[in-house]
Design an enzyme around this catalytic site. Structure first.
Site, PDB file in Angstrom:
ATOM      1  N   TYR A   1       0.786  -1.324   0.014  1.00 10.80           N
ATOM      2  CA  TYR A   1       0.168   0.038   0.055  1.00 10.80           C
ATOM      3  C   TYR A   1       0.806   1.472  -0.001  1.00 10.80           C
ATOM      4  O   TYR A   1       2.099   1.342  -0.441  1.00 10.80           O
ATOM      5  CB  TYR A   1      -1.169   0.012   1.177  1.00 10.80           C
ATOM      6  CG  TYR A   1      -2.097   0.638   0.778  1.00 10.80           C
ATOM      7  CD1 TYR A   1      -2.911   0.215  -0.192  1.00 10.80           C
ATOM      8  CD2 TYR A   1      -2.511   1.948   1.088  1.00 10.80           C
ATOM      9  CE1 TYR A   1      -4.076   1.038  -0.842  1.00 10.80           C
ATOM     10  CE2 TYR A   1      -3.704   2.465   0.629  1.00 10.80           C
ATOM     11  CZ  TYR A   1      -4.364   2.072  -0.389  1.00 10.80           C
ATOM     12  OH  TYR A   1      -5.450   2.960  -0.792  1.00 10.80           O
TER      13      TYR A   1
ATOM     14  N   ARG B   1      -9.371   9.435  -8.972  1.00  9.33           N
ATOM     15  CA  ARG B   1      -8.244  10.272  -7.859  1.00  9.33           C
ATOM     16  C   ARG B   1      -7.779   9.417  -7.006  1.00  9.33           C
ATOM     17  O   ARG B   1      -7.936   9.022  -5.775  1.00  9.33           O
ATOM     18  CB  ARG B   1      -9.429  11.204  -7.055  1.00  9.33           C
ATOM     19  CG  ARG B   1      -8.671  12.305  -6.417  1.00  9.33           C
ATOM     20  CD  ARG B   1      -9.023  12.528  -4.874  1.00  9.33           C
ATOM     21  NE  ARG B   1      -8.242  11.221  -4.423  1.00  9.33           N
ATOM     22  CZ  ARG B   1      -8.514  10.717  -3.210  1.00  9.33           C
ATOM     23  NH1 ARG B   1      -9.224  11.426  -2.444  1.00  9.33           N
ATOM     24  NH2 ARG B   1      -7.848   9.490  -2.717  1.00  9.33           N
TER      25      ARG B   1
ATOM     26  N   LYS C   1      -5.873  -2.504  -1.320  1.00  6.77           N
ATOM     27  CA  LYS C   1      -6.558  -2.424  -0.249  1.00  6.77           C
ATOM     28  C   LYS C   1      -7.256  -3.832   0.272  1.00  6.77           C
ATOM     29  O   LYS C   1      -7.355  -4.162   1.561  1.00  6.77           O
ATOM     30  CB  LYS C   1      -7.957  -1.363  -0.584  1.00  6.77           C
ATOM     31  CG  LYS C   1      -7.498  -0.013  -0.508  1.00  6.77           C
ATOM     32  CD  LYS C   1      -8.139   0.879   0.747  1.00  6.77           C
ATOM     33  CE  LYS C   1      -7.428   1.861   1.005  1.00  6.77           C
ATOM     34  NZ  LYS C   1      -8.193   3.296   1.278  1.00  6.77           N
TER      35      LYS C   1
ATOM     36  N   GLU D   1     -13.896   3.651  -3.469  1.00 10.15           N
ATOM     37  CA  GLU D   1     -12.441   4.011  -3.435  1.00 10.15           C
ATOM     38  C   GLU D   1     -11.677   4.884  -4.446  1.00 10.15           C
ATOM     39  O   GLU D   1     -12.028   4.642  -5.773  1.00 10.15           O
ATOM     40  CB  GLU D   1     -11.483   2.679  -3.396  1.00 10.15           C
ATOM     41  CG  GLU D   1     -10.252   2.727  -2.876  1.00 10.15           C
ATOM     42  CD  GLU D   1     -10.047   3.304  -1.539  1.00 10.15           C
ATOM     43  OE1 GLU D   1     -10.490   2.857  -0.554  1.00 10.15           O
ATOM     44  OE2 GLU D   1      -8.960   3.812  -1.177  1.00 10.15           O
ATOM     45  N   ASP D   2     -11.372   5.761  -4.117  1.00 15.23           N
ATOM     46  CA  ASP D   2     -10.476   6.860  -4.911  1.00 15.23           C
ATOM     47  C   ASP D   2     -11.544   7.366  -6.071  1.00 15.23           C
ATOM     48  O   ASP D   2     -10.977   7.322  -7.271  1.00 15.23           O
ATOM     49  CB  ASP D   2      -9.410   6.373  -5.267  1.00 15.23           C
ATOM     50  CG  ASP D   2      -8.142   6.387  -4.292  1.00 15.23           C
ATOM     51  OD1 ASP D   2      -8.519   6.822  -3.169  1.00 15.23           O
ATOM     52  OD2 ASP D   2      -7.138   5.823  -4.361  1.00 15.23           O
TER      53      ASP D   2
ATOM     54  N   ASP E   1     -14.093   4.948   1.804  1.00 15.66           N
ATOM     55  CA  ASP E   1     -12.946   5.086   2.648  1.00 15.66           C
ATOM     56  C   ASP E   1     -12.261   6.551   2.808  1.00 15.66           C
ATOM     57  O   ASP E   1     -11.870   6.915   3.800  1.00 15.66           O
ATOM     58  CB  ASP E   1     -11.845   3.824   2.492  1.00 15.66           C
ATOM     59  CG  ASP E   1     -10.783   3.909   3.474  1.00 15.66           C
ATOM     60  OD1 ASP E   1     -11.121   4.062   4.578  1.00 15.66           O
ATOM     61  OD2 ASP E   1      -9.608   4.008   3.156  1.00 15.66           O
ATOM     62  N   ASP E   2     -12.277   7.141   1.493  1.00 13.58           N
ATOM     63  CA  ASP E   2     -11.594   8.465   1.541  1.00 13.58           C
ATOM     64  C   ASP E   2     -12.268   9.365   2.311  1.00 13.58           C
ATOM     65  O   ASP E   2     -11.637  10.396   3.017  1.00 13.58           O
ATOM     66  CB  ASP E   2     -11.623   8.901  -0.008  1.00 13.58           C
ATOM     67  CG  ASP E   2     -10.990   7.830  -0.752  1.00 13.58           C
ATOM     68  OD1 ASP E   2      -9.734   7.340  -0.639  1.00 13.58           O
ATOM     69  OD2 ASP E   2     -11.614   7.308  -1.749  1.00 13.58           O
TER      70      ASP E   2
ATOM     71  N   ASN F   1      -0.887  12.664   0.813  1.00 13.47           N
ATOM     72  CA  ASN F   1       0.087  11.384   0.215  1.00 13.47           C
ATOM     73  C   ASN F   1       0.505  11.751  -1.136  1.00 13.47           C
ATOM     74  O   ASN F   1      -0.495  12.430  -1.792  1.00 13.47           O
ATOM     75  CB  ASN F   1      -0.835   9.984   0.347  1.00 13.47           C
ATOM     76  CG  ASN F   1      -0.994   9.731   1.855  1.00 13.47           C
ATOM     77  OD1 ASN F   1      -0.166   9.785   2.731  1.00 13.47           O
ATOM     78  ND2 ASN F   1      -2.244   9.286   2.297  1.00 13.47           N
TER      79      ASN F   1
HETATM   80  P1  NAD Z   1      -9.748  16.108  -2.829  1.00 10.91           P
HETATM   81  O1  NAD Z   1      -9.412  16.307  -4.229  1.00 10.91           O
HETATM   82  O2  NAD Z   1     -11.343  15.694  -2.597  1.00 10.91           O
HETATM   83  O3  NAD Z   1      -9.513  17.435  -2.261  1.00 10.91           O
HETATM   84  C1  NAD Z   1      -8.093  18.381  -2.311  1.00 10.91           C
HETATM   85  C2  NAD Z   1      -8.716  19.845  -1.634  1.00 10.91           C
HETATM   86  O4  NAD Z   1      -7.438  20.426  -1.572  1.00 10.91           O
HETATM   87  C3  NAD Z   1      -9.579  20.546  -2.448  1.00 10.91           C
HETATM   88  O5  NAD Z   1     -10.385  21.259  -1.728  1.00 10.91           O
HETATM   89  C4  NAD Z   1      -8.583  21.582  -2.967  1.00 10.91           C
HETATM   90  O6  NAD Z   1      -9.330  22.937  -3.539  1.00 10.91           O
HETATM   91  C5  NAD Z   1      -7.629  21.694  -2.059  1.00 10.91           C
HETATM   92  N1  NAD Z   1      -6.331  22.211  -2.271  1.00 10.91           N
HETATM   93  C6  NAD Z   1      -5.823  21.815  -3.577  1.00 10.91           C
HETATM   94  N2  NAD Z   1      -4.428  22.666  -3.563  1.00 10.91           N
HETATM   95  C7  NAD Z   1      -4.600  23.566  -2.662  1.00 10.91           C
HETATM   96  C8  NAD Z   1      -3.858  24.676  -2.048  1.00 10.91           C
HETATM   97  N3  NAD Z   1      -2.586  24.902  -2.682  1.00 10.91           N
HETATM   98  N4  NAD Z   1      -4.067  25.306  -1.019  1.00 10.91           N
HETATM   99  C9  NAD Z   1      -5.034  24.860  -0.443  1.00 10.91           C
HETATM  100  N5  NAD Z   1      -6.103  24.120  -0.724  1.00 10.91           N
HETATM  101  C10 NAD Z   1      -5.653  23.189  -1.760  1.00 10.91           C
HETATM  102  O7  NAD Z   1      -8.771  15.216  -2.027  1.00 10.91           O
HETATM  103  P2  NAD Z   1      -8.869  14.423  -0.810  1.00 10.91           P
HETATM  104  O8  NAD Z   1      -9.394  13.016  -1.026  1.00 10.91           O
HETATM  105  O9  NAD Z   1      -9.548  15.270   0.150  1.00 10.91           O
HETATM  106  O10 NAD Z   1      -7.334  14.203  -0.380  1.00 10.91           O
HETATM  107  C11 NAD Z   1      -6.478  15.216  -0.176  1.00 10.91           C
HETATM  108  C12 NAD Z   1      -5.162  14.764   0.326  1.00 10.91           C
HETATM  109  O11 NAD Z   1      -5.368  14.065   1.399  1.00 10.91           O
HETATM  110  C13 NAD Z   1      -4.305  13.645  -0.633  1.00 10.91           C
HETATM  111  O12 NAD Z   1      -3.225  14.108  -0.641  1.00 10.91           O
HETATM  112  C14 NAD Z   1      -4.516  12.433   0.166  1.00 10.91           C
HETATM  113  O13 NAD Z   1      -3.482  11.811  -0.333  1.00 10.91           O
HETATM  114  C15 NAD Z   1      -4.503  12.837   1.265  1.00 10.91           C
HETATM  115  N6  NAD Z   1      -5.448  11.885   2.474  1.00 10.91           N
HETATM  116  C16 NAD Z   1      -4.629  11.251   3.189  1.00 10.91           C
HETATM  117  C17 NAD Z   1      -5.335  10.341   4.110  1.00 10.91           C
HETATM  118  C18 NAD Z   1      -4.621   9.805   5.122  1.00 10.91           C
HETATM  119  O14 NAD Z   1      -3.619  10.131   5.624  1.00 10.91           O
HETATM  120  N7  NAD Z   1      -5.143   8.709   5.987  1.00 10.91           N
HETATM  121  C19 NAD Z   1      -6.613  10.105   3.464  1.00 10.91           C
HETATM  122  C20 NAD Z   1      -7.018  10.266   2.530  1.00 10.91           C
HETATM  123  C21 NAD Z   1      -6.522  11.421   1.732  1.00 10.91           C
END
Ligand code: NAD
Length: 534
Positions: free
Chosen positions: A85, A138, A156, A227-228, A250-251, A391
């Site tokens: 993963y 995504r 997963k 997922e994603d 999950d996201d 990530n």
């Molecule tokens: P998403 O695409 O749904 O949301 C991303 C958000 O970030 C959007 O609102 C966008 O407008 C904003 N954004 C982008 N660039 C920006 C910037 N420069 N300044 C401010 N805001 C900005 O994605 P998501 O599913 O919410 O995931 C976001 C991140 O979180 C990813 O990198 C993902 O890997 C990480 N994530 C981590 C975990 C974990 O650690 N367990 C779980 C899920 C997602």
């Protein structure tokens, strides 16, 4: 027997089995134990230095001998999980066409409309219980990878089995291919999917509807994990099917749960109270608004009105602070958090005017928690909670080392991808990894164990509280807000038991309540040992 990875034991088939199953002569003469096979496998694994080579090695092993594959994962989780993963799976998805060896799972394309039932019928196992499905829009923080996203459902499900003991026989990875808007993939000679623009709108919705209906008919006991999916579809799909089928995203929900657990662990460290917190998120997508929703649910449980709890969650997205009256249309999932406040354009200004106690990065944009911002958090709070969850590692808003250094070791830090232990002024800091793997395998196992009718938000709240309760004093001593990954099966068993408990409380369970829920859950967990066939 040798070609079926669920049944294959390789050199471990016994003398008797070799005779009764007609395997005599097809294997080298010496019979090995699984322990000896593990020694060989781990030595071969460690000989590879490139993580992607390790990934290929493990997926070949999985395609040959699942028991041995899972035994390896069980014995060396901290070494294996980052390969099957995050972070390595991200690289595997980017290069999925180049490293492709053999099929695993089901691909359904937009051209298969009207034929999904027929396609599911091609899967050899009629009793599927766990589906992880993506449309590849995504993938992690890597964007639209189309059919290359298949690495994620496969990975997963590997975690479902290794971390919670969901039997591999029950697991089915699925990719729904409606095209990709990643132009690079259209020109990639190795691309395995449809090289066309994504189909959206009613035609897409009809495909998902047909998929859900066909899956339910083929596998009435199945749990679907979305997922994603991209932002524009993920919320709609979750809300449309959440109550209709046993399913979750999950996201949105898993992330929320693991982040809330980290917050609860952080509050154990800094002595803060949940109802006194103010969270500022960078990024208002699936992860951010999911975390806020669950934080609100936790605050309501602790006695606060939902409306007041929402006022404690603030968002800065790519356009600045999310406030009422901001020019342009706000996406629906952001509306509940559009606050009555003057607009500010940057995260630094938002920290200054809002004075949050918790800062969470879920923007997918690296280096956005600058020294100025992090130091300001430490000036406002004696022990600020700062989570950089984006990530893979390269996308983290700030590294562990940066945050500990800029706050003189006072910050409580966690990240999405793992960071190494850090020593500052003689004190050891072990950054926690807010990995969803702490949550979804246990929630899934619990829902399956009692054949729940639904996966509810409350289950993710309970999972977060259970996980936070499993953080030991030894973890807190090194400022880690999660238990080590080596305890993951224990964590999953406890979360599953808490989920089953909740299902019975809410009348969602479809099988009678066992006398000892935790023992029942544990008895259902797949153990990677060989069965005697003869
Ligand atoms: P998403 O695409 O749904 O949301 C991303 C958000 O970030 C959007 O609102 C966008 O407008 C904003 N954004 C982008 N660039 C920006 C910037 N420069 N300044 C401010 N805001 C900005 O994605 P998501 O599913 O919410 O995931 C976001 C991140 O979180 C990813 O990198 C993902 O890997 C990480 N994530 C981590 C975990 C974990 O650690 N367990 C779980 C899920 C997602």
């Amino acid at each position: 027997m040798l070609a079926n990875p669920i049944l294959n034991k390789g050199t471990a088939f016994t003398e008797r089995e070799r005779d009764t199953l007609g395997l005599r002569g097809l294997l080298p003469p010496r019979v090995f134990t699984i322990e000896e096979q593990v020694l060989r496998a781990i030595a071969n694994f460690r000989r590879k230095t490139d993580p992607l080579d390790k990934y290929i090695f493990l997926s070949n092993l999985q395609g040959r001998n699942e028991t041995l594959f899972y035994r390896l994962l069980e014995e060396f989780p901290e070494e294996m999980i980052p390969i099957i993963y995050t972070p390595t799976v991200g690289q595997a998805c980017l290069e999925f066409g180049a490293i492709y060896r053999r099929p695993r799972g089901i691909y359904i394309t937009i051209k298969d409309k009207g034929r999904i039932s027929e396609i599911l019928g091609h899967w050899p196992n009629p009793d599927v219980r766990m589906i992880v499905v993506t449309d590849g829009e995504r993938i992690l923080g890597l964007g639209d990878l189309g059919a290359y996203g298949m690495g994620i459902p496969i990975g997963k499900l590997g975690l479902y089995t290794s971390c919670a003991g969901v039997h591999p026989y029950y697991c089915l990875p699925i990719t729904i291919d409606v095209g990709t808007n990643n132009k690079k993939l259209h020109d990639d000679p190795m691309y395995i999917g449809l090289a066309q623009e994504r189909v959206r709108g009613p035609e897409y919705d009809e495909l998902i509807e047909e998929f859900v209906t066909a899956v339910q008919k083929a596998y009435p006991k199945v749990l679907i994990q979305w997922e994603d999916f991209g932002n524009t579809t993920a919320f709609n799909i979750l809300h449309k099917y959440q109550k209709r089928v046993l399913s979750f995203n999950d996201d949105i929900q898993g992330t929320a749960s693991v982040a809330l657990a980290g917050i609860l662990g952080g509050l154990r460290l800094n002595g803060g109270k949940l109802l006194d917190q103010k969270i500022l998120f960078l990024g208002a997508g699936e992860a951010g608004t999911g975390i806020a929703d669950l934080f609100v649910e936790a605050s309501v449980q602790a006695g606060m009105a939902a409306e007041d709890a929402r006022k404690r969650c603030w968002f800065v997205d790519s356009q600045g602070l999310v406030v009422k009256g901001r020019p342009g249309k706000l996406a629906e999932h952001k509306l509940p958090y559009a606050q009555d406040h003057a607009f500010v354009a940057t995260l630094a200004e938002a920290v200054e005017v809002l004075k949050p106690t918790i800062l969470i990065g879920v923007s997918g944009t690296p280096k956005t928690f600058t020294k100025e911002i992090v130091s300001r958090m430490a000036a406002i709070n004696p022990q600020p909670i700062i989570f950089a969850l984006s990530n893979p590692t390269s996308k983290a808003e700030a590294t562990a080392e940066e945050v500990y250094t800029w706050t003189d070791g006072r910050a409580i830090y966690a990240s999405g991808s793992p960071f190494p232990t850090f020593v500052l002024n003689g004190k050891t800091y072990v950054p926690g990894q807010g990995n969803n793997v702490y949550i979804f395998p246990g929630v899934g196992l619990g829902a399956l164990a009692c054949e729940s009718r639904e996966v509810t938000n409350k289950m993710f709240l309970i999972a977060a509280q259970t996980l936070a309760g499993l953080v030991g004093e030894d973890d807190l001593a090194v400022r880690r807000v999660y238990p080590p990954l080596s305890k993951i099966r224990e964590v999953s068993a406890k979360i599953a038991a808490a989920v089953v408990e909740e299902c019975h409380r809410e009348g969602l369970a479809q099988i009678p309540r066992p006398a000892d829920i935790e023992a029942d859950v544990r008895s259902r967990m797949f153990k990677p040992t060989y069965e005697e066939f003869a």
